[in-house]
Design an enzyme around this catalytic site. Structure first.
Site, PDB file in Angstrom:
ATOM      1  N   ASP A 158       0.846  -1.197   0.000  1.00  0.00           N
ATOM      2  CA  ASP A 158       0.000   0.000   0.000  1.00  0.00           C
ATOM      3  C   ASP A 158       0.883   1.250   0.000  1.00  0.00           C
ATOM      4  O   ASP A 158       2.011   1.215  -0.514  1.00  0.00           O
ATOM      5  CB  ASP A 158      -0.939  -0.049   1.224  1.00  0.00           C
ATOM      6  CG  ASP A 158      -2.271   0.647   0.978  1.00  0.00           C
ATOM      7  OD1 ASP A 158      -2.253   1.846   0.666  1.00  0.00           O
ATOM      8  OD2 ASP A 158      -3.322  -0.002   1.111  1.00  0.00           O
ATOM      9  N   HIS A 211      -3.906   6.152   3.102  1.00  0.00           N
ATOM     10  CA  HIS A 211      -4.549   4.924   2.644  1.00  0.00           C
ATOM     11  C   HIS A 211      -3.955   3.672   3.304  1.00  0.00           C
ATOM     12  O   HIS A 211      -4.680   2.811   3.812  1.00  0.00           O
ATOM     13  CB  HIS A 211      -4.388   4.881   1.118  1.00  0.00           C
ATOM     14  CG  HIS A 211      -5.199   3.852   0.408  1.00  0.00           C
ATOM     15  ND1 HIS A 211      -4.748   2.566   0.187  1.00  0.00           N
ATOM     16  CD2 HIS A 211      -6.427   3.919  -0.164  1.00  0.00           C
ATOM     17  CE1 HIS A 211      -5.673   1.901  -0.498  1.00  0.00           C
ATOM     18  NE2 HIS A 211      -6.704   2.698  -0.731  1.00  0.00           N
ATOM     19  N   SER A 538     -11.175  -0.714  -1.306  1.00  0.00           N
ATOM     20  CA  SER A 538      -9.915  -0.708  -0.549  1.00  0.00           C
ATOM     21  C   SER A 538     -10.146  -0.974   0.926  1.00  0.00           C
ATOM     22  O   SER A 538      -9.283  -1.519   1.603  1.00  0.00           O
ATOM     23  CB  SER A 538      -9.237   0.663  -0.648  1.00  0.00           C
ATOM     24  OG  SER A 538      -8.515   0.782  -1.827  1.00  0.00           O
TER      25      SER A 538
END
Ligand SMILES: *[C@@H]1O[C@H](CO)[C@@H](O)[C@H](O)[C@H]1NC(C)=O
Ligand SMILES: *[C@@H]1O[C@H](CO)[C@@H](O)[C@H](O)[C@H]1NC(C)=O
Ligand SMILES: *[C@@H]1O[C@H](CO)[C@@H](O)[C@H](O)[C@H]1NC(C)=O
Ligand SMILES: *[C@@H]1O[C@H](CO)[C@@H](O)[C@H](O)[C@H]1NC(C)=O
Length: 756
Positions: A158, A211, A538
């Site tokens: 990620d 994220h 996600s």
């Protein structure tokens, strides 16, 4: 260990982080522009070469480098050759990433032993309350039985991680198991028994985006009491496996994820000894031999690593999936039973519920003038795109309605309204987004409303002589009984690359998910205990990565395919109201939106029967996809001769769901499956068939399965027969049903999709 990454390579394309790109308006196209450098003739290429048969491939990294460099043409080796090598891969595939001109790439393609040469692209990035929603409770059930995932290692590819967040405290977490070989690229003491590894292929491993911190804490964050974001979604925040270890591989930046870095992340994770890999990113459908995530995941699966990936945020149109390979768990996104509510109140006294994370207490409850931002001749103003409201003086002090457009850049629309002097924003869905609403951390008082509410508000706007509105902020509510509902953005099947494999496999929580965030949203929180609520497939993926880790810790001998089978065959098809799971239209969601249904961890731990797939089963499957021998070699890393083996059609892979097509004159399709008994030794199962519209008959043989021992296997066959009356059969493009094996203790549901 890895080569340096070139930061100014020419137009490299991307895999998206499936979550952020459509919260902020980051598109892979912008990213490509950002990294373009027309003055340089070099691009990063991924080169795959045949493993030398006469050479020990477990050679030292130095030998391997020398072997790879031997493929570079003289022009690339004469000067600065070190500079040209970007990554040398050791575990994920035999090959490397290098900076080459098109001529050099052509020259390499001509060489003996070269399988594949392609310029890399970039792919995009696609609570707290969720463990509770998924039936995980302290002190009982699966969390207790699995010891909260103690000893399991989850690798996350990620945007990196913010290591000092309290969610990554290692209190109660034992040291990593002896097999762990990874390292920590943070300076000082940022790694601990929770965060056992951090590697980066693009700058330092810190998360500059948020994220990666969010997805990592969703999978395996520690218990954090009194967590909230802007005061909402408050409660104890915790990941799915609170005592598991995390290993972070930073392969993405805000603009996306370069393919050569993704391969480098897989390469290291395989070597390091992770148990589960979580990838909330992806690209478009590609042949598996040309898809870095499919290839990386195959190599990982060969080592017993379970790979969970997001399905993509390109819904609700059909055939919009990322990550379609059968060895990957493909996860779609659905809502949870929590809303962060605000209501629009109109001058007509009508009220419409919507959502927002930002809930100011000081917003005056008096009606303000209401306008639509759209201006004739400028379609971008209707959806308040950046720059589209510049210089407008007619929005000052008003409540401004903006259309959601393509749903990207929702926070930026708010900024545009704020800059134009607007007092508040109503973000209105179109028919595509339907009833899915998102609680975003807006920069001004705002509310996101459904299509139906938006249409009513606009109708009032057109008719009222002096339209007015205000927003009433109502905070967090738990107990929305239509949950889980599939969100509009969750990518849908059918599977393009392999129509005989049903995708997505499963849905999980991906709408308005609270998890750790590296940037405080307000002054009352500090960097180390900040949380944010964001949405995307996600966010759904790491929930399933966590569930896989729980299953792995209870059943360490189960293969990745067995774990997937347990998740798929125990999924729930109804919502909290005991009605079929719905989608953004409030109608029942179809099988290409839900896959098997919503994950049900407590059932998945004890599935009764398992559909397993051995690595040897994939070669006949690839031959059946009509891949050439050398294309298959690019995936399996071994020489393969399809002419010497019996190939199978894709629907014959021993998958835990069934997907068949009736093309042209086909009237009958026969599918066989093998199940293994992982329940009580003596078990008796009876088949129960959910009928499928458009089919004359579904015949299961044998009807009953009798087991007398643990691990015993049994085969069965299903004959699907299409109606003789074609016209009647052809009223729907597809239909769905299931074959469920039912025993006294278990119910093993095998979902079936039929495309006509
Ligand atoms: C969230 O905060 C509210 C108000 O302080 C409180 O009433 C509620 O119990 C909290 N919810 C949880 C789950 O802690
Ligand atoms: C593979 O080729 C055979 C023979 O041409 C054809 O019948 C079959 O449909 C093809 N399969 C796929 C998956 O394209
Ligand atoms: C079933 O098979 C697994 C793995 O093959 C093995 O570890 C386990 O001991 C077996 N169980 C029994 C009861 O034979
Ligand atoms: C996919 O979408 C197209 C166009 O909307 C439609 O014609 C087709 O029937 C759909 N296919 C499936 C399997 O849903």
């Amino acid at each position: 260990m890895e080569g340096r990454k070139c930061r100014s390579c020419p137009t490299t394309v991307m895999i998206s982080l499936l979550g952020l790109a459509w919260l902020l308006s980051i598109s892979p196209a912008d990213a490509a522009i950002a990294v373009a450098n027309p003055s340089s003739p070099l691009s990063t290429y991924i080169v795959q070469v045949r493993k030398p048969a006469d050479q020990d491939f477990a050679a030292t990294p130095g030998d391997l480098d020398a072997f790879y460099r031997s493929f570079l043409p003289a022009t690339a080796t004469s000067s600065n050759q070190e500079h040209r090598m970007v990554h040398s891969y050791r575990n994920v595939l035999s090959g490397f990433a290098a900076k080459l001109t098109t001529e050099e790439a052509e020259a390499i393609r001509e060489k003996d032993g070269v399988l594949y040469v392609r310029p890399e692209e970039a792919l995009s990035l696609h609570t707290t309350h969720t463990p509770d929603f998924l039936g995980l409770h302290q002190g009982v059930g699966l969390w207790k039985d699995s010891n909260f995932g103690k000893g399991v290692i989850i690798g996350v590819l990620d945007t990196g991680i913010f290591p000092d967040h309290i969610s990554f405290s290692d209190e109660g977490v034992p040291p990593p198991p002896a097999k762990w070989k990874g390292g920590c690229d943070f300076n000082g003491k940022s790694c601990n028994n929770k965060l056992i590894g951090a590697r980066s292929y693009t700058g330092p491993p810190d998360d500059q985006v948020g994220h990666g911190t969010h997805t990592s804490s969703t999978a395996a964050g520690a218990f954090v009491r009194r967590a909230s974001a802007l005061g909402n979604a408050n409660g104890t925040a915790v990941g799915m496996v609170p005592l598991a270890h995390l290993a972070i591989y930073k392969v993405c930046e805000v603009f996306g994820c370069l393919e050569s870095d993704i391969l480098a992340g897989f390469d290291a994770a395989i070597e390091d000894g992770v148990d589960v890999l979580s990838l909330s990113l992806g690209g478009i459908s590609r042949p598996f031999y040309d898809d870095v995530i499919a290839k990386g995941a195959f190599a990982a699966t060969q080592k017993g690593i379970f790979v969970s990936c997001s399905a993509g945020n390109s819904g609700p149109s059909n055939s919009t999936l990322s990550n379609e390979a059968p060895w990957i768990l493909t996860v779609g996104a659905s809502s949870i039973d929590r809303t962060i509510t605000a209501s629009v109140q109109l001058g007509s006294r009508q009220e419409f519920d919507g959502e927002t994370l930002y809930q100011p207490h000081d917003f005056p409850q008096k009606l303000l003038p209401l306008v639509h931002a759209g201006k004739t001749g400028d379609p971008s103003s209707a959806s308040c795109l950046p720059g589209s409201l510049r210089g407008r003086s007619d929005l000052q002090g008003k409540v401004v309605v903006c259309d959601i457009g393509d749903a990207k850049g929702r926070l930026e629309k708010g900024q545009e309204v704020k800059d134009a002097g607007g007092s508040a924003m109503i973000l209105a869905n179109g028919p595509t987004e339907g009833y899915t609403t998102l609680a975003d951390a807006h920069v001004l008082p705002a509310v996101h409303v459904s299509y139906v509410a938006g249409a009513a508000i606009k109708s009032y706007l057109r008719k009222a002589p002096a339209p007015t509105a205000t927003i009433l902020f109502k905070g967090t509510r738990i107990g929305t009984s239509a949950a889980p509902a599939v969100s509009f953005f969750s990518s849908r099947g059918p599977n393009i690359e392999s129509p005989g494999i049903l995708k997505p496999d499963i849905i999980g929580p991906g709408v308005n998910i609270l998890a750790s965030w590296p940037f405080p949203l307000d002054k009352s929180t500090s960097k180390t205990d900040a949380f944010n609520v964001i949405s995307g497939t996600s966010m759904a993926c790491p929930h399933l990565s966590g569930v896989a880790a729980l299953l792995k810790s209870v059943h360490p001998d189960w293969s990745p395919a067995a774990i997937k089978s347990a998740i798929v065959t125990t999924a729930a098809t109804s919502n909290m109201k005991h009605q079929p799971i719905i989608d953004q239209t409030l109608h029942p969601a179809d099988i290409f939106a839900t896959g098997a249904g919503h994950v049900n961890p407590s059932k998945a731990v004890d599935p009764g029967l398992i559909y397993d797939i051995g690595l040897q089963d994939y070669v006949p499957y690839f031959c059946g996809l009509n891949y050439t021998d050398s294309e298959i070699e690019m995936i399996v890393q071994k020489k393969v001769t399809c002419s010497s083996i019996k190939s199978i059609p894709d629907y014959q892979l021993n998958y835990p769901s069934i997907s068949v097509m009736f093309g042209g004159s086909v009237t009958k399709v026969s599918v066989t499956r093998t199940v293994r008994n992982v329940g009580p030794a003596k078990s008796h199962y009876r088949s129960v068939i959910e009928q499928i519209k458009g089919l004359d008959s579904i015949d299961v043989r044998p009807r009953d399965l009798e087991f007398t021992e643990a691990n015993q296997t049994a085969n069965y066959r299903v004959d699907f027969t299409r109606g003789v009356d074609r016209k009647a059969a052809a009223t729907t493009p597809f239909a769905q049903g299931a074959i469920t094996w039912v025993s006294a203790l278990h119910s093993v549901r095998t979902p079936v999709a039929v495309v006509f």
